[in-house]
Design a protein around this motif. Structure first.
Motif, PDB file in Angstrom:
ATOM      1  N   GLU A 186       0.829  -1.207   0.000  1.00 41.19           N
ATOM      2  CA  GLU A 186       0.000   0.000   0.000  1.00 41.19           C
ATOM      3  C   GLU A 186       0.862   1.255   0.000  1.00 41.19           C
ATOM      4  O   GLU A 186       0.552   2.242  -0.692  1.00 41.19           O
ATOM      5  CB  GLU A 186      -0.940  -0.023   1.206  1.00 41.19           C
ATOM      6  CG  GLU A 186      -2.026  -1.100   1.110  1.00 41.19           C
ATOM      7  CD  GLU A 186      -2.827  -1.224   2.386  1.00 41.19           C
ATOM      8  OE1 GLU A 186      -2.350  -0.727   3.436  1.00 41.19           O
ATOM      9  OE2 GLU A 186      -3.923  -1.836   2.344  1.00 41.19           O
ATOM     10  N   ARG A 235       0.961   4.174  -2.944  1.00 40.83           N
ATOM     11  CA  ARG A 235       0.734   5.596  -2.688  1.00 40.83           C
ATOM     12  C   ARG A 235       1.877   6.434  -3.258  1.00 40.83           C
ATOM     13  O   ARG A 235       1.666   7.518  -3.809  1.00 40.83           O
ATOM     14  CB  ARG A 235       0.599   5.848  -1.186  1.00 40.83           C
ATOM     15  CG  ARG A 235      -0.708   5.339  -0.589  1.00 40.83           C
ATOM     16  CD  ARG A 235      -0.938   5.924   0.800  1.00 40.83           C
ATOM     17  NE  ARG A 235       0.142   5.583   1.724  1.00 40.83           N
ATOM     18  CZ  ARG A 235       0.156   4.492   2.495  1.00 40.83           C
ATOM     19  NH1 ARG A 235      -0.875   3.654   2.439  1.00 40.83           N
ATOM     20  NH2 ARG A 235       1.158   4.254   3.310  1.00 40.83           N
ATOM     21  N   GLU A 274      -3.668   2.833  -6.420  1.00 44.25           N
ATOM     22  CA  GLU A 274      -4.439   2.192  -5.355  1.00 44.25           C
ATOM     23  C   GLU A 274      -4.237   0.686  -5.467  1.00 44.25           C
ATOM     24  O   GLU A 274      -4.390   0.108  -6.558  1.00 44.25           O
ATOM     25  CB  GLU A 274      -5.922   2.535  -5.471  1.00 44.25           C
ATOM     26  CG  GLU A 274      -6.749   1.958  -4.333  1.00 44.25           C
ATOM     27  CD  GLU A 274      -8.201   2.378  -4.392  1.00 44.25           C
ATOM     28  OE1 GLU A 274      -9.027   1.771  -3.668  1.00 44.25           O
ATOM     29  OE2 GLU A 274      -8.521   3.309  -5.162  1.00 44.25           O
TER      30      GLU A 274
END
Length: 308
Positions: free
Chosen positions: A212, A216, A221
């Motif tokens: 994740e 970012r 996503e």
């Protein structure tokens, strides 16, 4: 009546020194005590071992043929006892006794079992026992004294604390590898790979957070399917069928080869985990010996550098 080895050794000493008096001085006995032992040995055998005319006081003692023959046997008994003492000294210097090791499959098969068996081959007095059990069972067994050492994985920052009185020692850093379906085209950069579907498990929350974070950083996503507590063969099977990429520790991959997946180097540093040993703070010396051997094995045989 069985021969008393102590009297055999006394007989050997008398012949070596040449007299009862000299043997008594060497053995820190009285001359009468030495004579009494010789008499008891003769009575037990029903055979004269010394010439009675030359026996006693400081005179040189003369052995009968039977006495000389028995003294020869006594010499071999002394040599056997000395060899046994040397062997026991070796065991006292090395690990000895039972060594009860708990852990999870990969840590036991890649580290615990080969190291314990090598130690036992060199030191037969060592008796290793290996148990594949859950983390909670391992910690319970360690704190209750049912286990001497457990192989585990150092928890993350949000992981549970270790129980009081338990010491954790880093053994080896196990790097993560990115595994993708063999049918996927090569990925030249991290963003291209991160934009593809991913498969994660509840066993690797830190890996998902790592993915994740990287997404970012690239303005993406994460498209990830969490399969829960799936096993490594299940995870690799899904990857092999093209459902997504995943991240798996290198040592786990060693045990689960799959012909329909490949490693990707598009993400240069997908992270790592640290395999550790846990033991009680009053652990016996054999546990510390095992830890040293584990670290040496990891650095030489697994070609990793110990993290601690």
């Amino acid at each position: 009546m069985p021969l008393d080895p102590r009297r055999l050794l006394l007989l050997r000493t008398v012949r070596r020194t040449g007299s009862v008096l000299a043997a008594a001085r060497l053995l820190h006995l009285t001359p009468s005590g030495v004579s009494q032992h010789l008499t008891k040995l003769e009575n037990e055998l029903g055979i004269d071992l010394v010439d009675r005319e030359q026996r006693g006081g400081g005179r040189t003692i003369r052995f009968t043929p039977a006495g000389n023959a028995l003294a020869d046997h006594a010499g071999r008994v002394a040599e056997a006892l000395a060899e046994a003492e040397r062997d026991m000294e070796q065991f006292r210097e090395g690990p000895a006794g039972p060594l009860r090791i708990g852990g999870f499959s990969v840590a036991l098969s890649e580290l615990g079992a080969p190291v314990a068996m090598r130690m036992a081959a060199v030191n037969p007095a060592l008796d290793p026992h290996i148990y594949e059990i859950s983390e909670s069972e391992r910690l319970h067994g360690l704190t209750t004294g049912e286990l001497d050492l457990i192989l585990s994985e150092r928890p993350g920052e949000d992981g549970p604390e270790r129980p009081p009185g338990v010491v954790e020692v880093d053994i080896v850093r196990d790097p993560f590898r990115v595994v993708v379906p063999a049918t996927w085209p090569p990925d030249s950069d991290p963003a291209t790979l991160l934009a593809r579907p991913w498969i994660t498990t509840s066993f690797g929350p830190a890996t998902r957070r790592h993915l994740e974070r990287m997404c970012r950083e690239h303005g993406l996503e994460l498209d990830a399917h969490d399969i829960g507590t799936g096993t490594t063969p299940t995870l690799l099977g899904l990857v092999a069928h093209g459902l997504g990429a995943t991240i798996i520790p290198e040592l786990t991959l060693r045990q689960n080869p799959s012909p329909n997946v490949r490693l990707s180097n598009a993400i240069p540093d997908p992270g790592s985990r640290v395999l550790t040993c846990l033991h009680r703070d009053n652990a016996p010396a054999v546990v510390h010996h095992m830890i040293n051997e584990l670290r040496h094995y990891a650095a030489t045989e697994l070609q990793h550098v110990p993290s601690g």
